[in-house]
Design a protein around this motif. Structure first.
Motif, PDB file in Angstrom:
ATOM      1  N   PHE A  49      48.726  60.110 -38.281  1.00 53.84           N
ATOM      2  CA  PHE A  49      49.547  58.940 -37.970  1.00 53.84           C
ATOM      3  C   PHE A  49      50.743  59.416 -37.152  1.00 53.84           C
ATOM      4  O   PHE A  49      51.084  60.589 -37.172  1.00 53.84           O
ATOM      5  N   GLY A  50      51.386  58.461 -36.437  1.00 54.57           N
ATOM      6  CA  GLY A  50      52.662  58.792 -35.803  1.00 54.57           C
ATOM      7  C   GLY A  50      52.558  59.376 -34.420  1.00 54.57           C
ATOM      8  O   GLY A  50      51.622  59.089 -33.680  1.00 54.57           O
ATOM      9  N   CYS A  51      53.504  60.258 -34.088  1.00 52.37           N
ATOM     10  CA  CYS A  51      53.744  60.640 -32.694  1.00 52.37           C
ATOM     11  C   CYS A  51      52.962  61.890 -32.265  1.00 52.37           C
ATOM     12  O   CYS A  51      52.193  62.462 -33.022  1.00 52.37           O
ATOM     13  N   ASN A  54      53.103  64.993 -34.451  1.00 50.41           N
ATOM     14  CA  ASN A  54      52.155  65.008 -35.553  1.00 50.41           C
ATOM     15  C   ASN A  54      50.756  65.348 -35.059  1.00 50.41           C
ATOM     16  O   ASN A  54      50.011  66.051 -35.730  1.00 50.41           O
ATOM     17  N   THR A  85      51.023  62.277 -42.217  1.00 51.29           N
ATOM     18  CA  THR A  85      51.652  60.960 -42.250  1.00 51.29           C
ATOM     19  C   THR A  85      52.889  60.822 -41.368  1.00 51.29           C
ATOM     20  O   THR A  85      53.498  61.810 -40.965  1.00 51.29           O
ATOM     21  N   CYS A  86      53.249  59.559 -41.128  1.00 50.15           N
ATOM     22  CA  CYS A  86      54.440  59.189 -40.347  1.00 50.15           C
ATOM     23  C   CYS A  86      55.221  58.180 -41.165  1.00 50.15           C
ATOM     24  O   CYS A  86      54.633  57.388 -41.892  1.00 50.15           O
ATOM     25  N   THR A  87      56.528  58.192 -41.034  1.00 50.52           N
ATOM     26  CA  THR A  87      57.327  57.239 -41.801  1.00 50.52           C
ATOM     27  C   THR A  87      58.350  56.514 -40.935  1.00 50.52           C
ATOM     28  O   THR A  87      59.322  55.959 -41.412  1.00 50.52           O
ATOM     29  N   VAL A  88      58.118  56.510 -39.626  1.00 47.99           N
ATOM     30  CA  VAL A  88      59.121  55.960 -38.713  1.00 47.99           C
ATOM     31  C   VAL A  88      59.319  54.454 -38.933  1.00 47.99           C
ATOM     32  O   VAL A  88      60.420  53.945 -38.779  1.00 47.99           O
ATOM     33  N   VAL A 204      63.806  59.941 -38.487  1.00 48.42           N
ATOM     34  CA  VAL A 204      63.285  61.229 -38.011  1.00 48.42           C
ATOM     35  C   VAL A 204      64.226  62.411 -38.303  1.00 48.42           C
ATOM     36  O   VAL A 204      63.777  63.440 -38.806  1.00 48.42           O
ATOM     37  N   VAL A 207      63.713  63.594 -41.864  1.00 44.36           N
ATOM     38  CA  VAL A 207      62.426  64.158 -42.280  1.00 44.36           C
ATOM     39  C   VAL A 207      61.975  65.331 -41.412  1.00 44.36           C
ATOM     40  O   VAL A 207      61.065  66.064 -41.793  1.00 44.36           O
ATOM     41  N   ARG A 208      62.613  65.502 -40.261  1.00 45.16           N
ATOM     42  CA  ARG A 208      62.243  66.616 -39.379  1.00 45.16           C
ATOM     43  C   ARG A 208      63.351  67.660 -39.253  1.00 45.16           C
ATOM     44  O   ARG A 208      63.167  68.681 -38.573  1.00 45.16           O
ATOM     45  N   GLN A 239      61.867  65.639 -29.689  1.00 50.08           N
ATOM     46  CA  GLN A 239      62.419  64.289 -29.886  1.00 50.08           C
ATOM     47  C   GLN A 239      63.424  63.947 -28.802  1.00 50.08           C
ATOM     48  O   GLN A 239      63.662  62.783 -28.514  1.00 50.08           O
TER      49      GLN A 239
HETATM   50 FE1  F3S Z   1      56.694  61.398 -35.441  1.00 47.04          FE
HETATM   51 FE2  F3S Z   1      56.511  59.519 -37.278  1.00 47.04          FE
HETATM   52 FE3  F3S Z   1      57.408  61.867 -37.923  1.00 47.04          FE
HETATM   53  S1  F3S Z   1      57.082  59.236 -35.198  1.00 47.04           S
HETATM   54  S2  F3S Z   1      58.348  62.709 -36.116  1.00 47.04           S
HETATM   55  S3  F3S Z   1      55.370  61.378 -37.172  1.00 47.04           S
HETATM   56  S4  F3S Z   1      58.187  59.950 -38.669  1.00 47.04           S
END
Ligand code: F3S
Ligand code: SAH
Ligand code: SF4
Length: 476
Positions: A49-51, A54, A85-88, A204, A207-208, A239
């Motif tokens: 999931f996510g960017c 990831n 996973t992603c949490t954005v 972000v 969590v990053r 980012q």
């Molecule tokens: Fe990317 Fe989602 Fe993490 S956009 S940096 S995977 S919170």
């Protein structure tokens, strides 16, 4: 190797990445035994999931699984299912919970390992929820220790309980572990990790972790190796790539890094993501305008067109500054493609604020825009605000914005109809037999007649017909 003793062994290396190679071997032994019992290979399946970060992390995780002896499969046949996973936004979280709910039944029938990692796992309340509601999960780890995957995997293989390993601090990134790329001919390359900007809506940075740039030598070396392995296109990932190098012992600008990447032989195309407007330098515009390899495409997130909202978002530019920046870029590079991200319904956003966003969209005429409904992220300053925009109001604005964005990007794409462009052929077209799909330097998609031998090559195509989001073309 006696598996019971694997963590107590005298020869257990204490330095990285040697320690992880040791655990890859240990995992291989365990997987080998299982293979003999079952009379077949073990399968893995990764859901990302996510960017792009990831996506790149998942390639690293897949690299370790392959070295351990797993082969890729669909979820149905998988002996190991991993969610990165992603949490954005809240809906990214909900998707993961939905998948876990569906898996609980499957897990009872097939004894598959279930693993969760990535940004969502850096949030305490998420880990608590999972341990309580989905106790069948075998392993949970976060973003700062993905390099430790082999070690954690072995630990989880030998444990009856859920193994949880989350680090609060970033630590030193560990490189030089196996990677299994999705595409043989293109690759993401991390140039930095984390973010220091703390936009008030965004999770972000939490969590990053803090921003850390990789050394230019390490990045260049990685890209050289990739090109030796057949890669012709790289996407430099961070980012906020425009602040690359500021924290290095020997500071260096992103523009200078790009110039050095450009020198690498056999590399044909360079992309990068994401550019924060506040840090986009004249030097970078110059380098872009001169470059033969850097794709003429900038993803320049706007977020809002209202200076008041931008201030509350802590974006550190105004509407006027953004518009001036776009003018400056287009004066130097007239044919550049500009794409953006926009959030609708940030706390306190009024109808007038929203109309400022619409105004910027009309003036800039983006080639593409990702539009998002504001999502409240626990722990961010914006989440604590009392003046949240009602859902129906935000949704109504969102629909108006989306209609405008799509109309403009459709019109812009249609302008290129009939022209000839270069596409990197990425795959066989799944819908149309005898067709392949390629990507132009401005990131647009083109489908045209061709076969598998074209994959990974750069091909000149005429863009015969624009279909809104993509073109139908022919090789010239
Ligand atoms: Fe990317 Fe989602 Fe993490 S956009 S940096 S995977 S919170
Ligand atoms: N570092 C990049 C963006 C990373 S997140 C940048 O600053 O441009 C990708 C996009 O998700 C952001 O550009 C933003 O538009 C969106 N986003 C981030 N947090 C959000 C939130 N809480 N609600 C809705 N959209 C959000
Ligand atoms: Fe989030 Fe802002 Fe950092 Fe992008 S720059 S990751 S939007 S805090």
């Amino acid at each position: 190797m006696k598996m019971e003793d694997v963590f107590a062994a005298r020869d257990l290396p204490q330095t990285e990445p040697a320690r992880q190679y040791y655990f890859i071997d240990a995992a291989k032994t365990i997987v080998g035994e299982k293979e003999r019992q079952l009379g077949r290979k073990l399968n893995y399946c990764i859901h990302t999931f996510g960017c792009q970060m990831n996506a790149r992390d998942s390639e690293k995780l897949a690299g370790i699984l392959r070295q351990a002896g797993y082969v890729q499969s669909t979820e149905k046949e998988a002996d190991l299912i991993l969610f990165n996973t992603c949490t954005v936004r809240e809906n990214a979280n909900n998707k993961v919970y939905g998948r876990l709910g569906a898996l609980s039944h499957y897990k009872k029938q097939n004894d598959a390992m279930v693993i969760l990692c990535g940004c969502m796992m850096q949030e305490k309340h998420v880990v608590e929820t999972i341990l309580e509601k989905y106790p069948f999960v075998d392993l949970i780890f976060g973003t700062h220790n993905i390099y430790k995957f082999a070690e954690l995997l072995v630990r989880a293989m030998q444990s009856e309980q859920t193994v949880v390993d989350i680090r609060e601090d970033e630590g030193e990134p560990v490189e030089d572990l196996p990677v299994s790329r999705k595409y043989p001919f293109k690759s993401g390359v991390n140039i930095m990790y984390g973010c220091n900007n703390f936009c008030s809506y965004c999770i972000v940075p939490y969590v990053r972790g803090r921003e850390r740039s990789r050394k230019p030598e390490d990045i260049l070396q990685e890209i050289r190796r990739l090109t030796e392995d057949g890669v012709v296109e790289v996407m430099l990932l961070g980012q906020n790539v425009n602040s690359y190098g500021k924290t290095l012992e020997e500071p260096m600008s992103f523009a200078r890094l790009l110039e050095q990447v450009e020198q690498i032989p056999h590399l044909e195309r360079i992309r990068f993501m994401t550019s924060h407007p506040k840090d986009l330098s004249d030097e970078l515009i110059d380098v872009l305008s001169r470059s033969k390899k850097i794709c003429p495409h900038l993803h320049l997130p706007l977020q809002s067109g209202s200076s008041a909202v931008l201030k509350a978002m802590n974006r550190r530019y105004t509407k006027e500054e953004y518009l001036r920046l776009v003018d400056k870029i287009r004066t130097k590079i007239p044919d550049i493609a500009l794409t953006t991200d926009i959030i609708v319904g940030f706390p306190g956003e009024t109808e007038e604020d929203f109309m400022e966003t619409m105004d910027v969209v009309e003036r800039v005429r983006f080639d593409g825009a990702f539009t998002f409904l504001y999502s409240k992220r626990t722990g961010t300053p914006a989440a604590a605000r009392q003046d949240q925009v009602p859902e129906d109001v935000a949704k109504e604005r969102f629909d108006r914005l989306l209609a405008l964005v799509q109309k403009i990007s459709g019109e812009k794409a249609a302008q290129a109809e009939g022209s000839v462009a270069t596409a990197l052929v990425e795959e066989i077209n799944a819908q149309e037999e005898g067709y392949v799909t390629g990507r132009l330097d401005n990131n647009a998609i083109v489908h045209f007649p061709g076969g598998a031998s074209l994959i990974g090559t750069l091909v000149k195509v005429r863009l015969k017909e624009c279909k809104g989001f993509y073109y139908m073309g022919e090789q010239v």
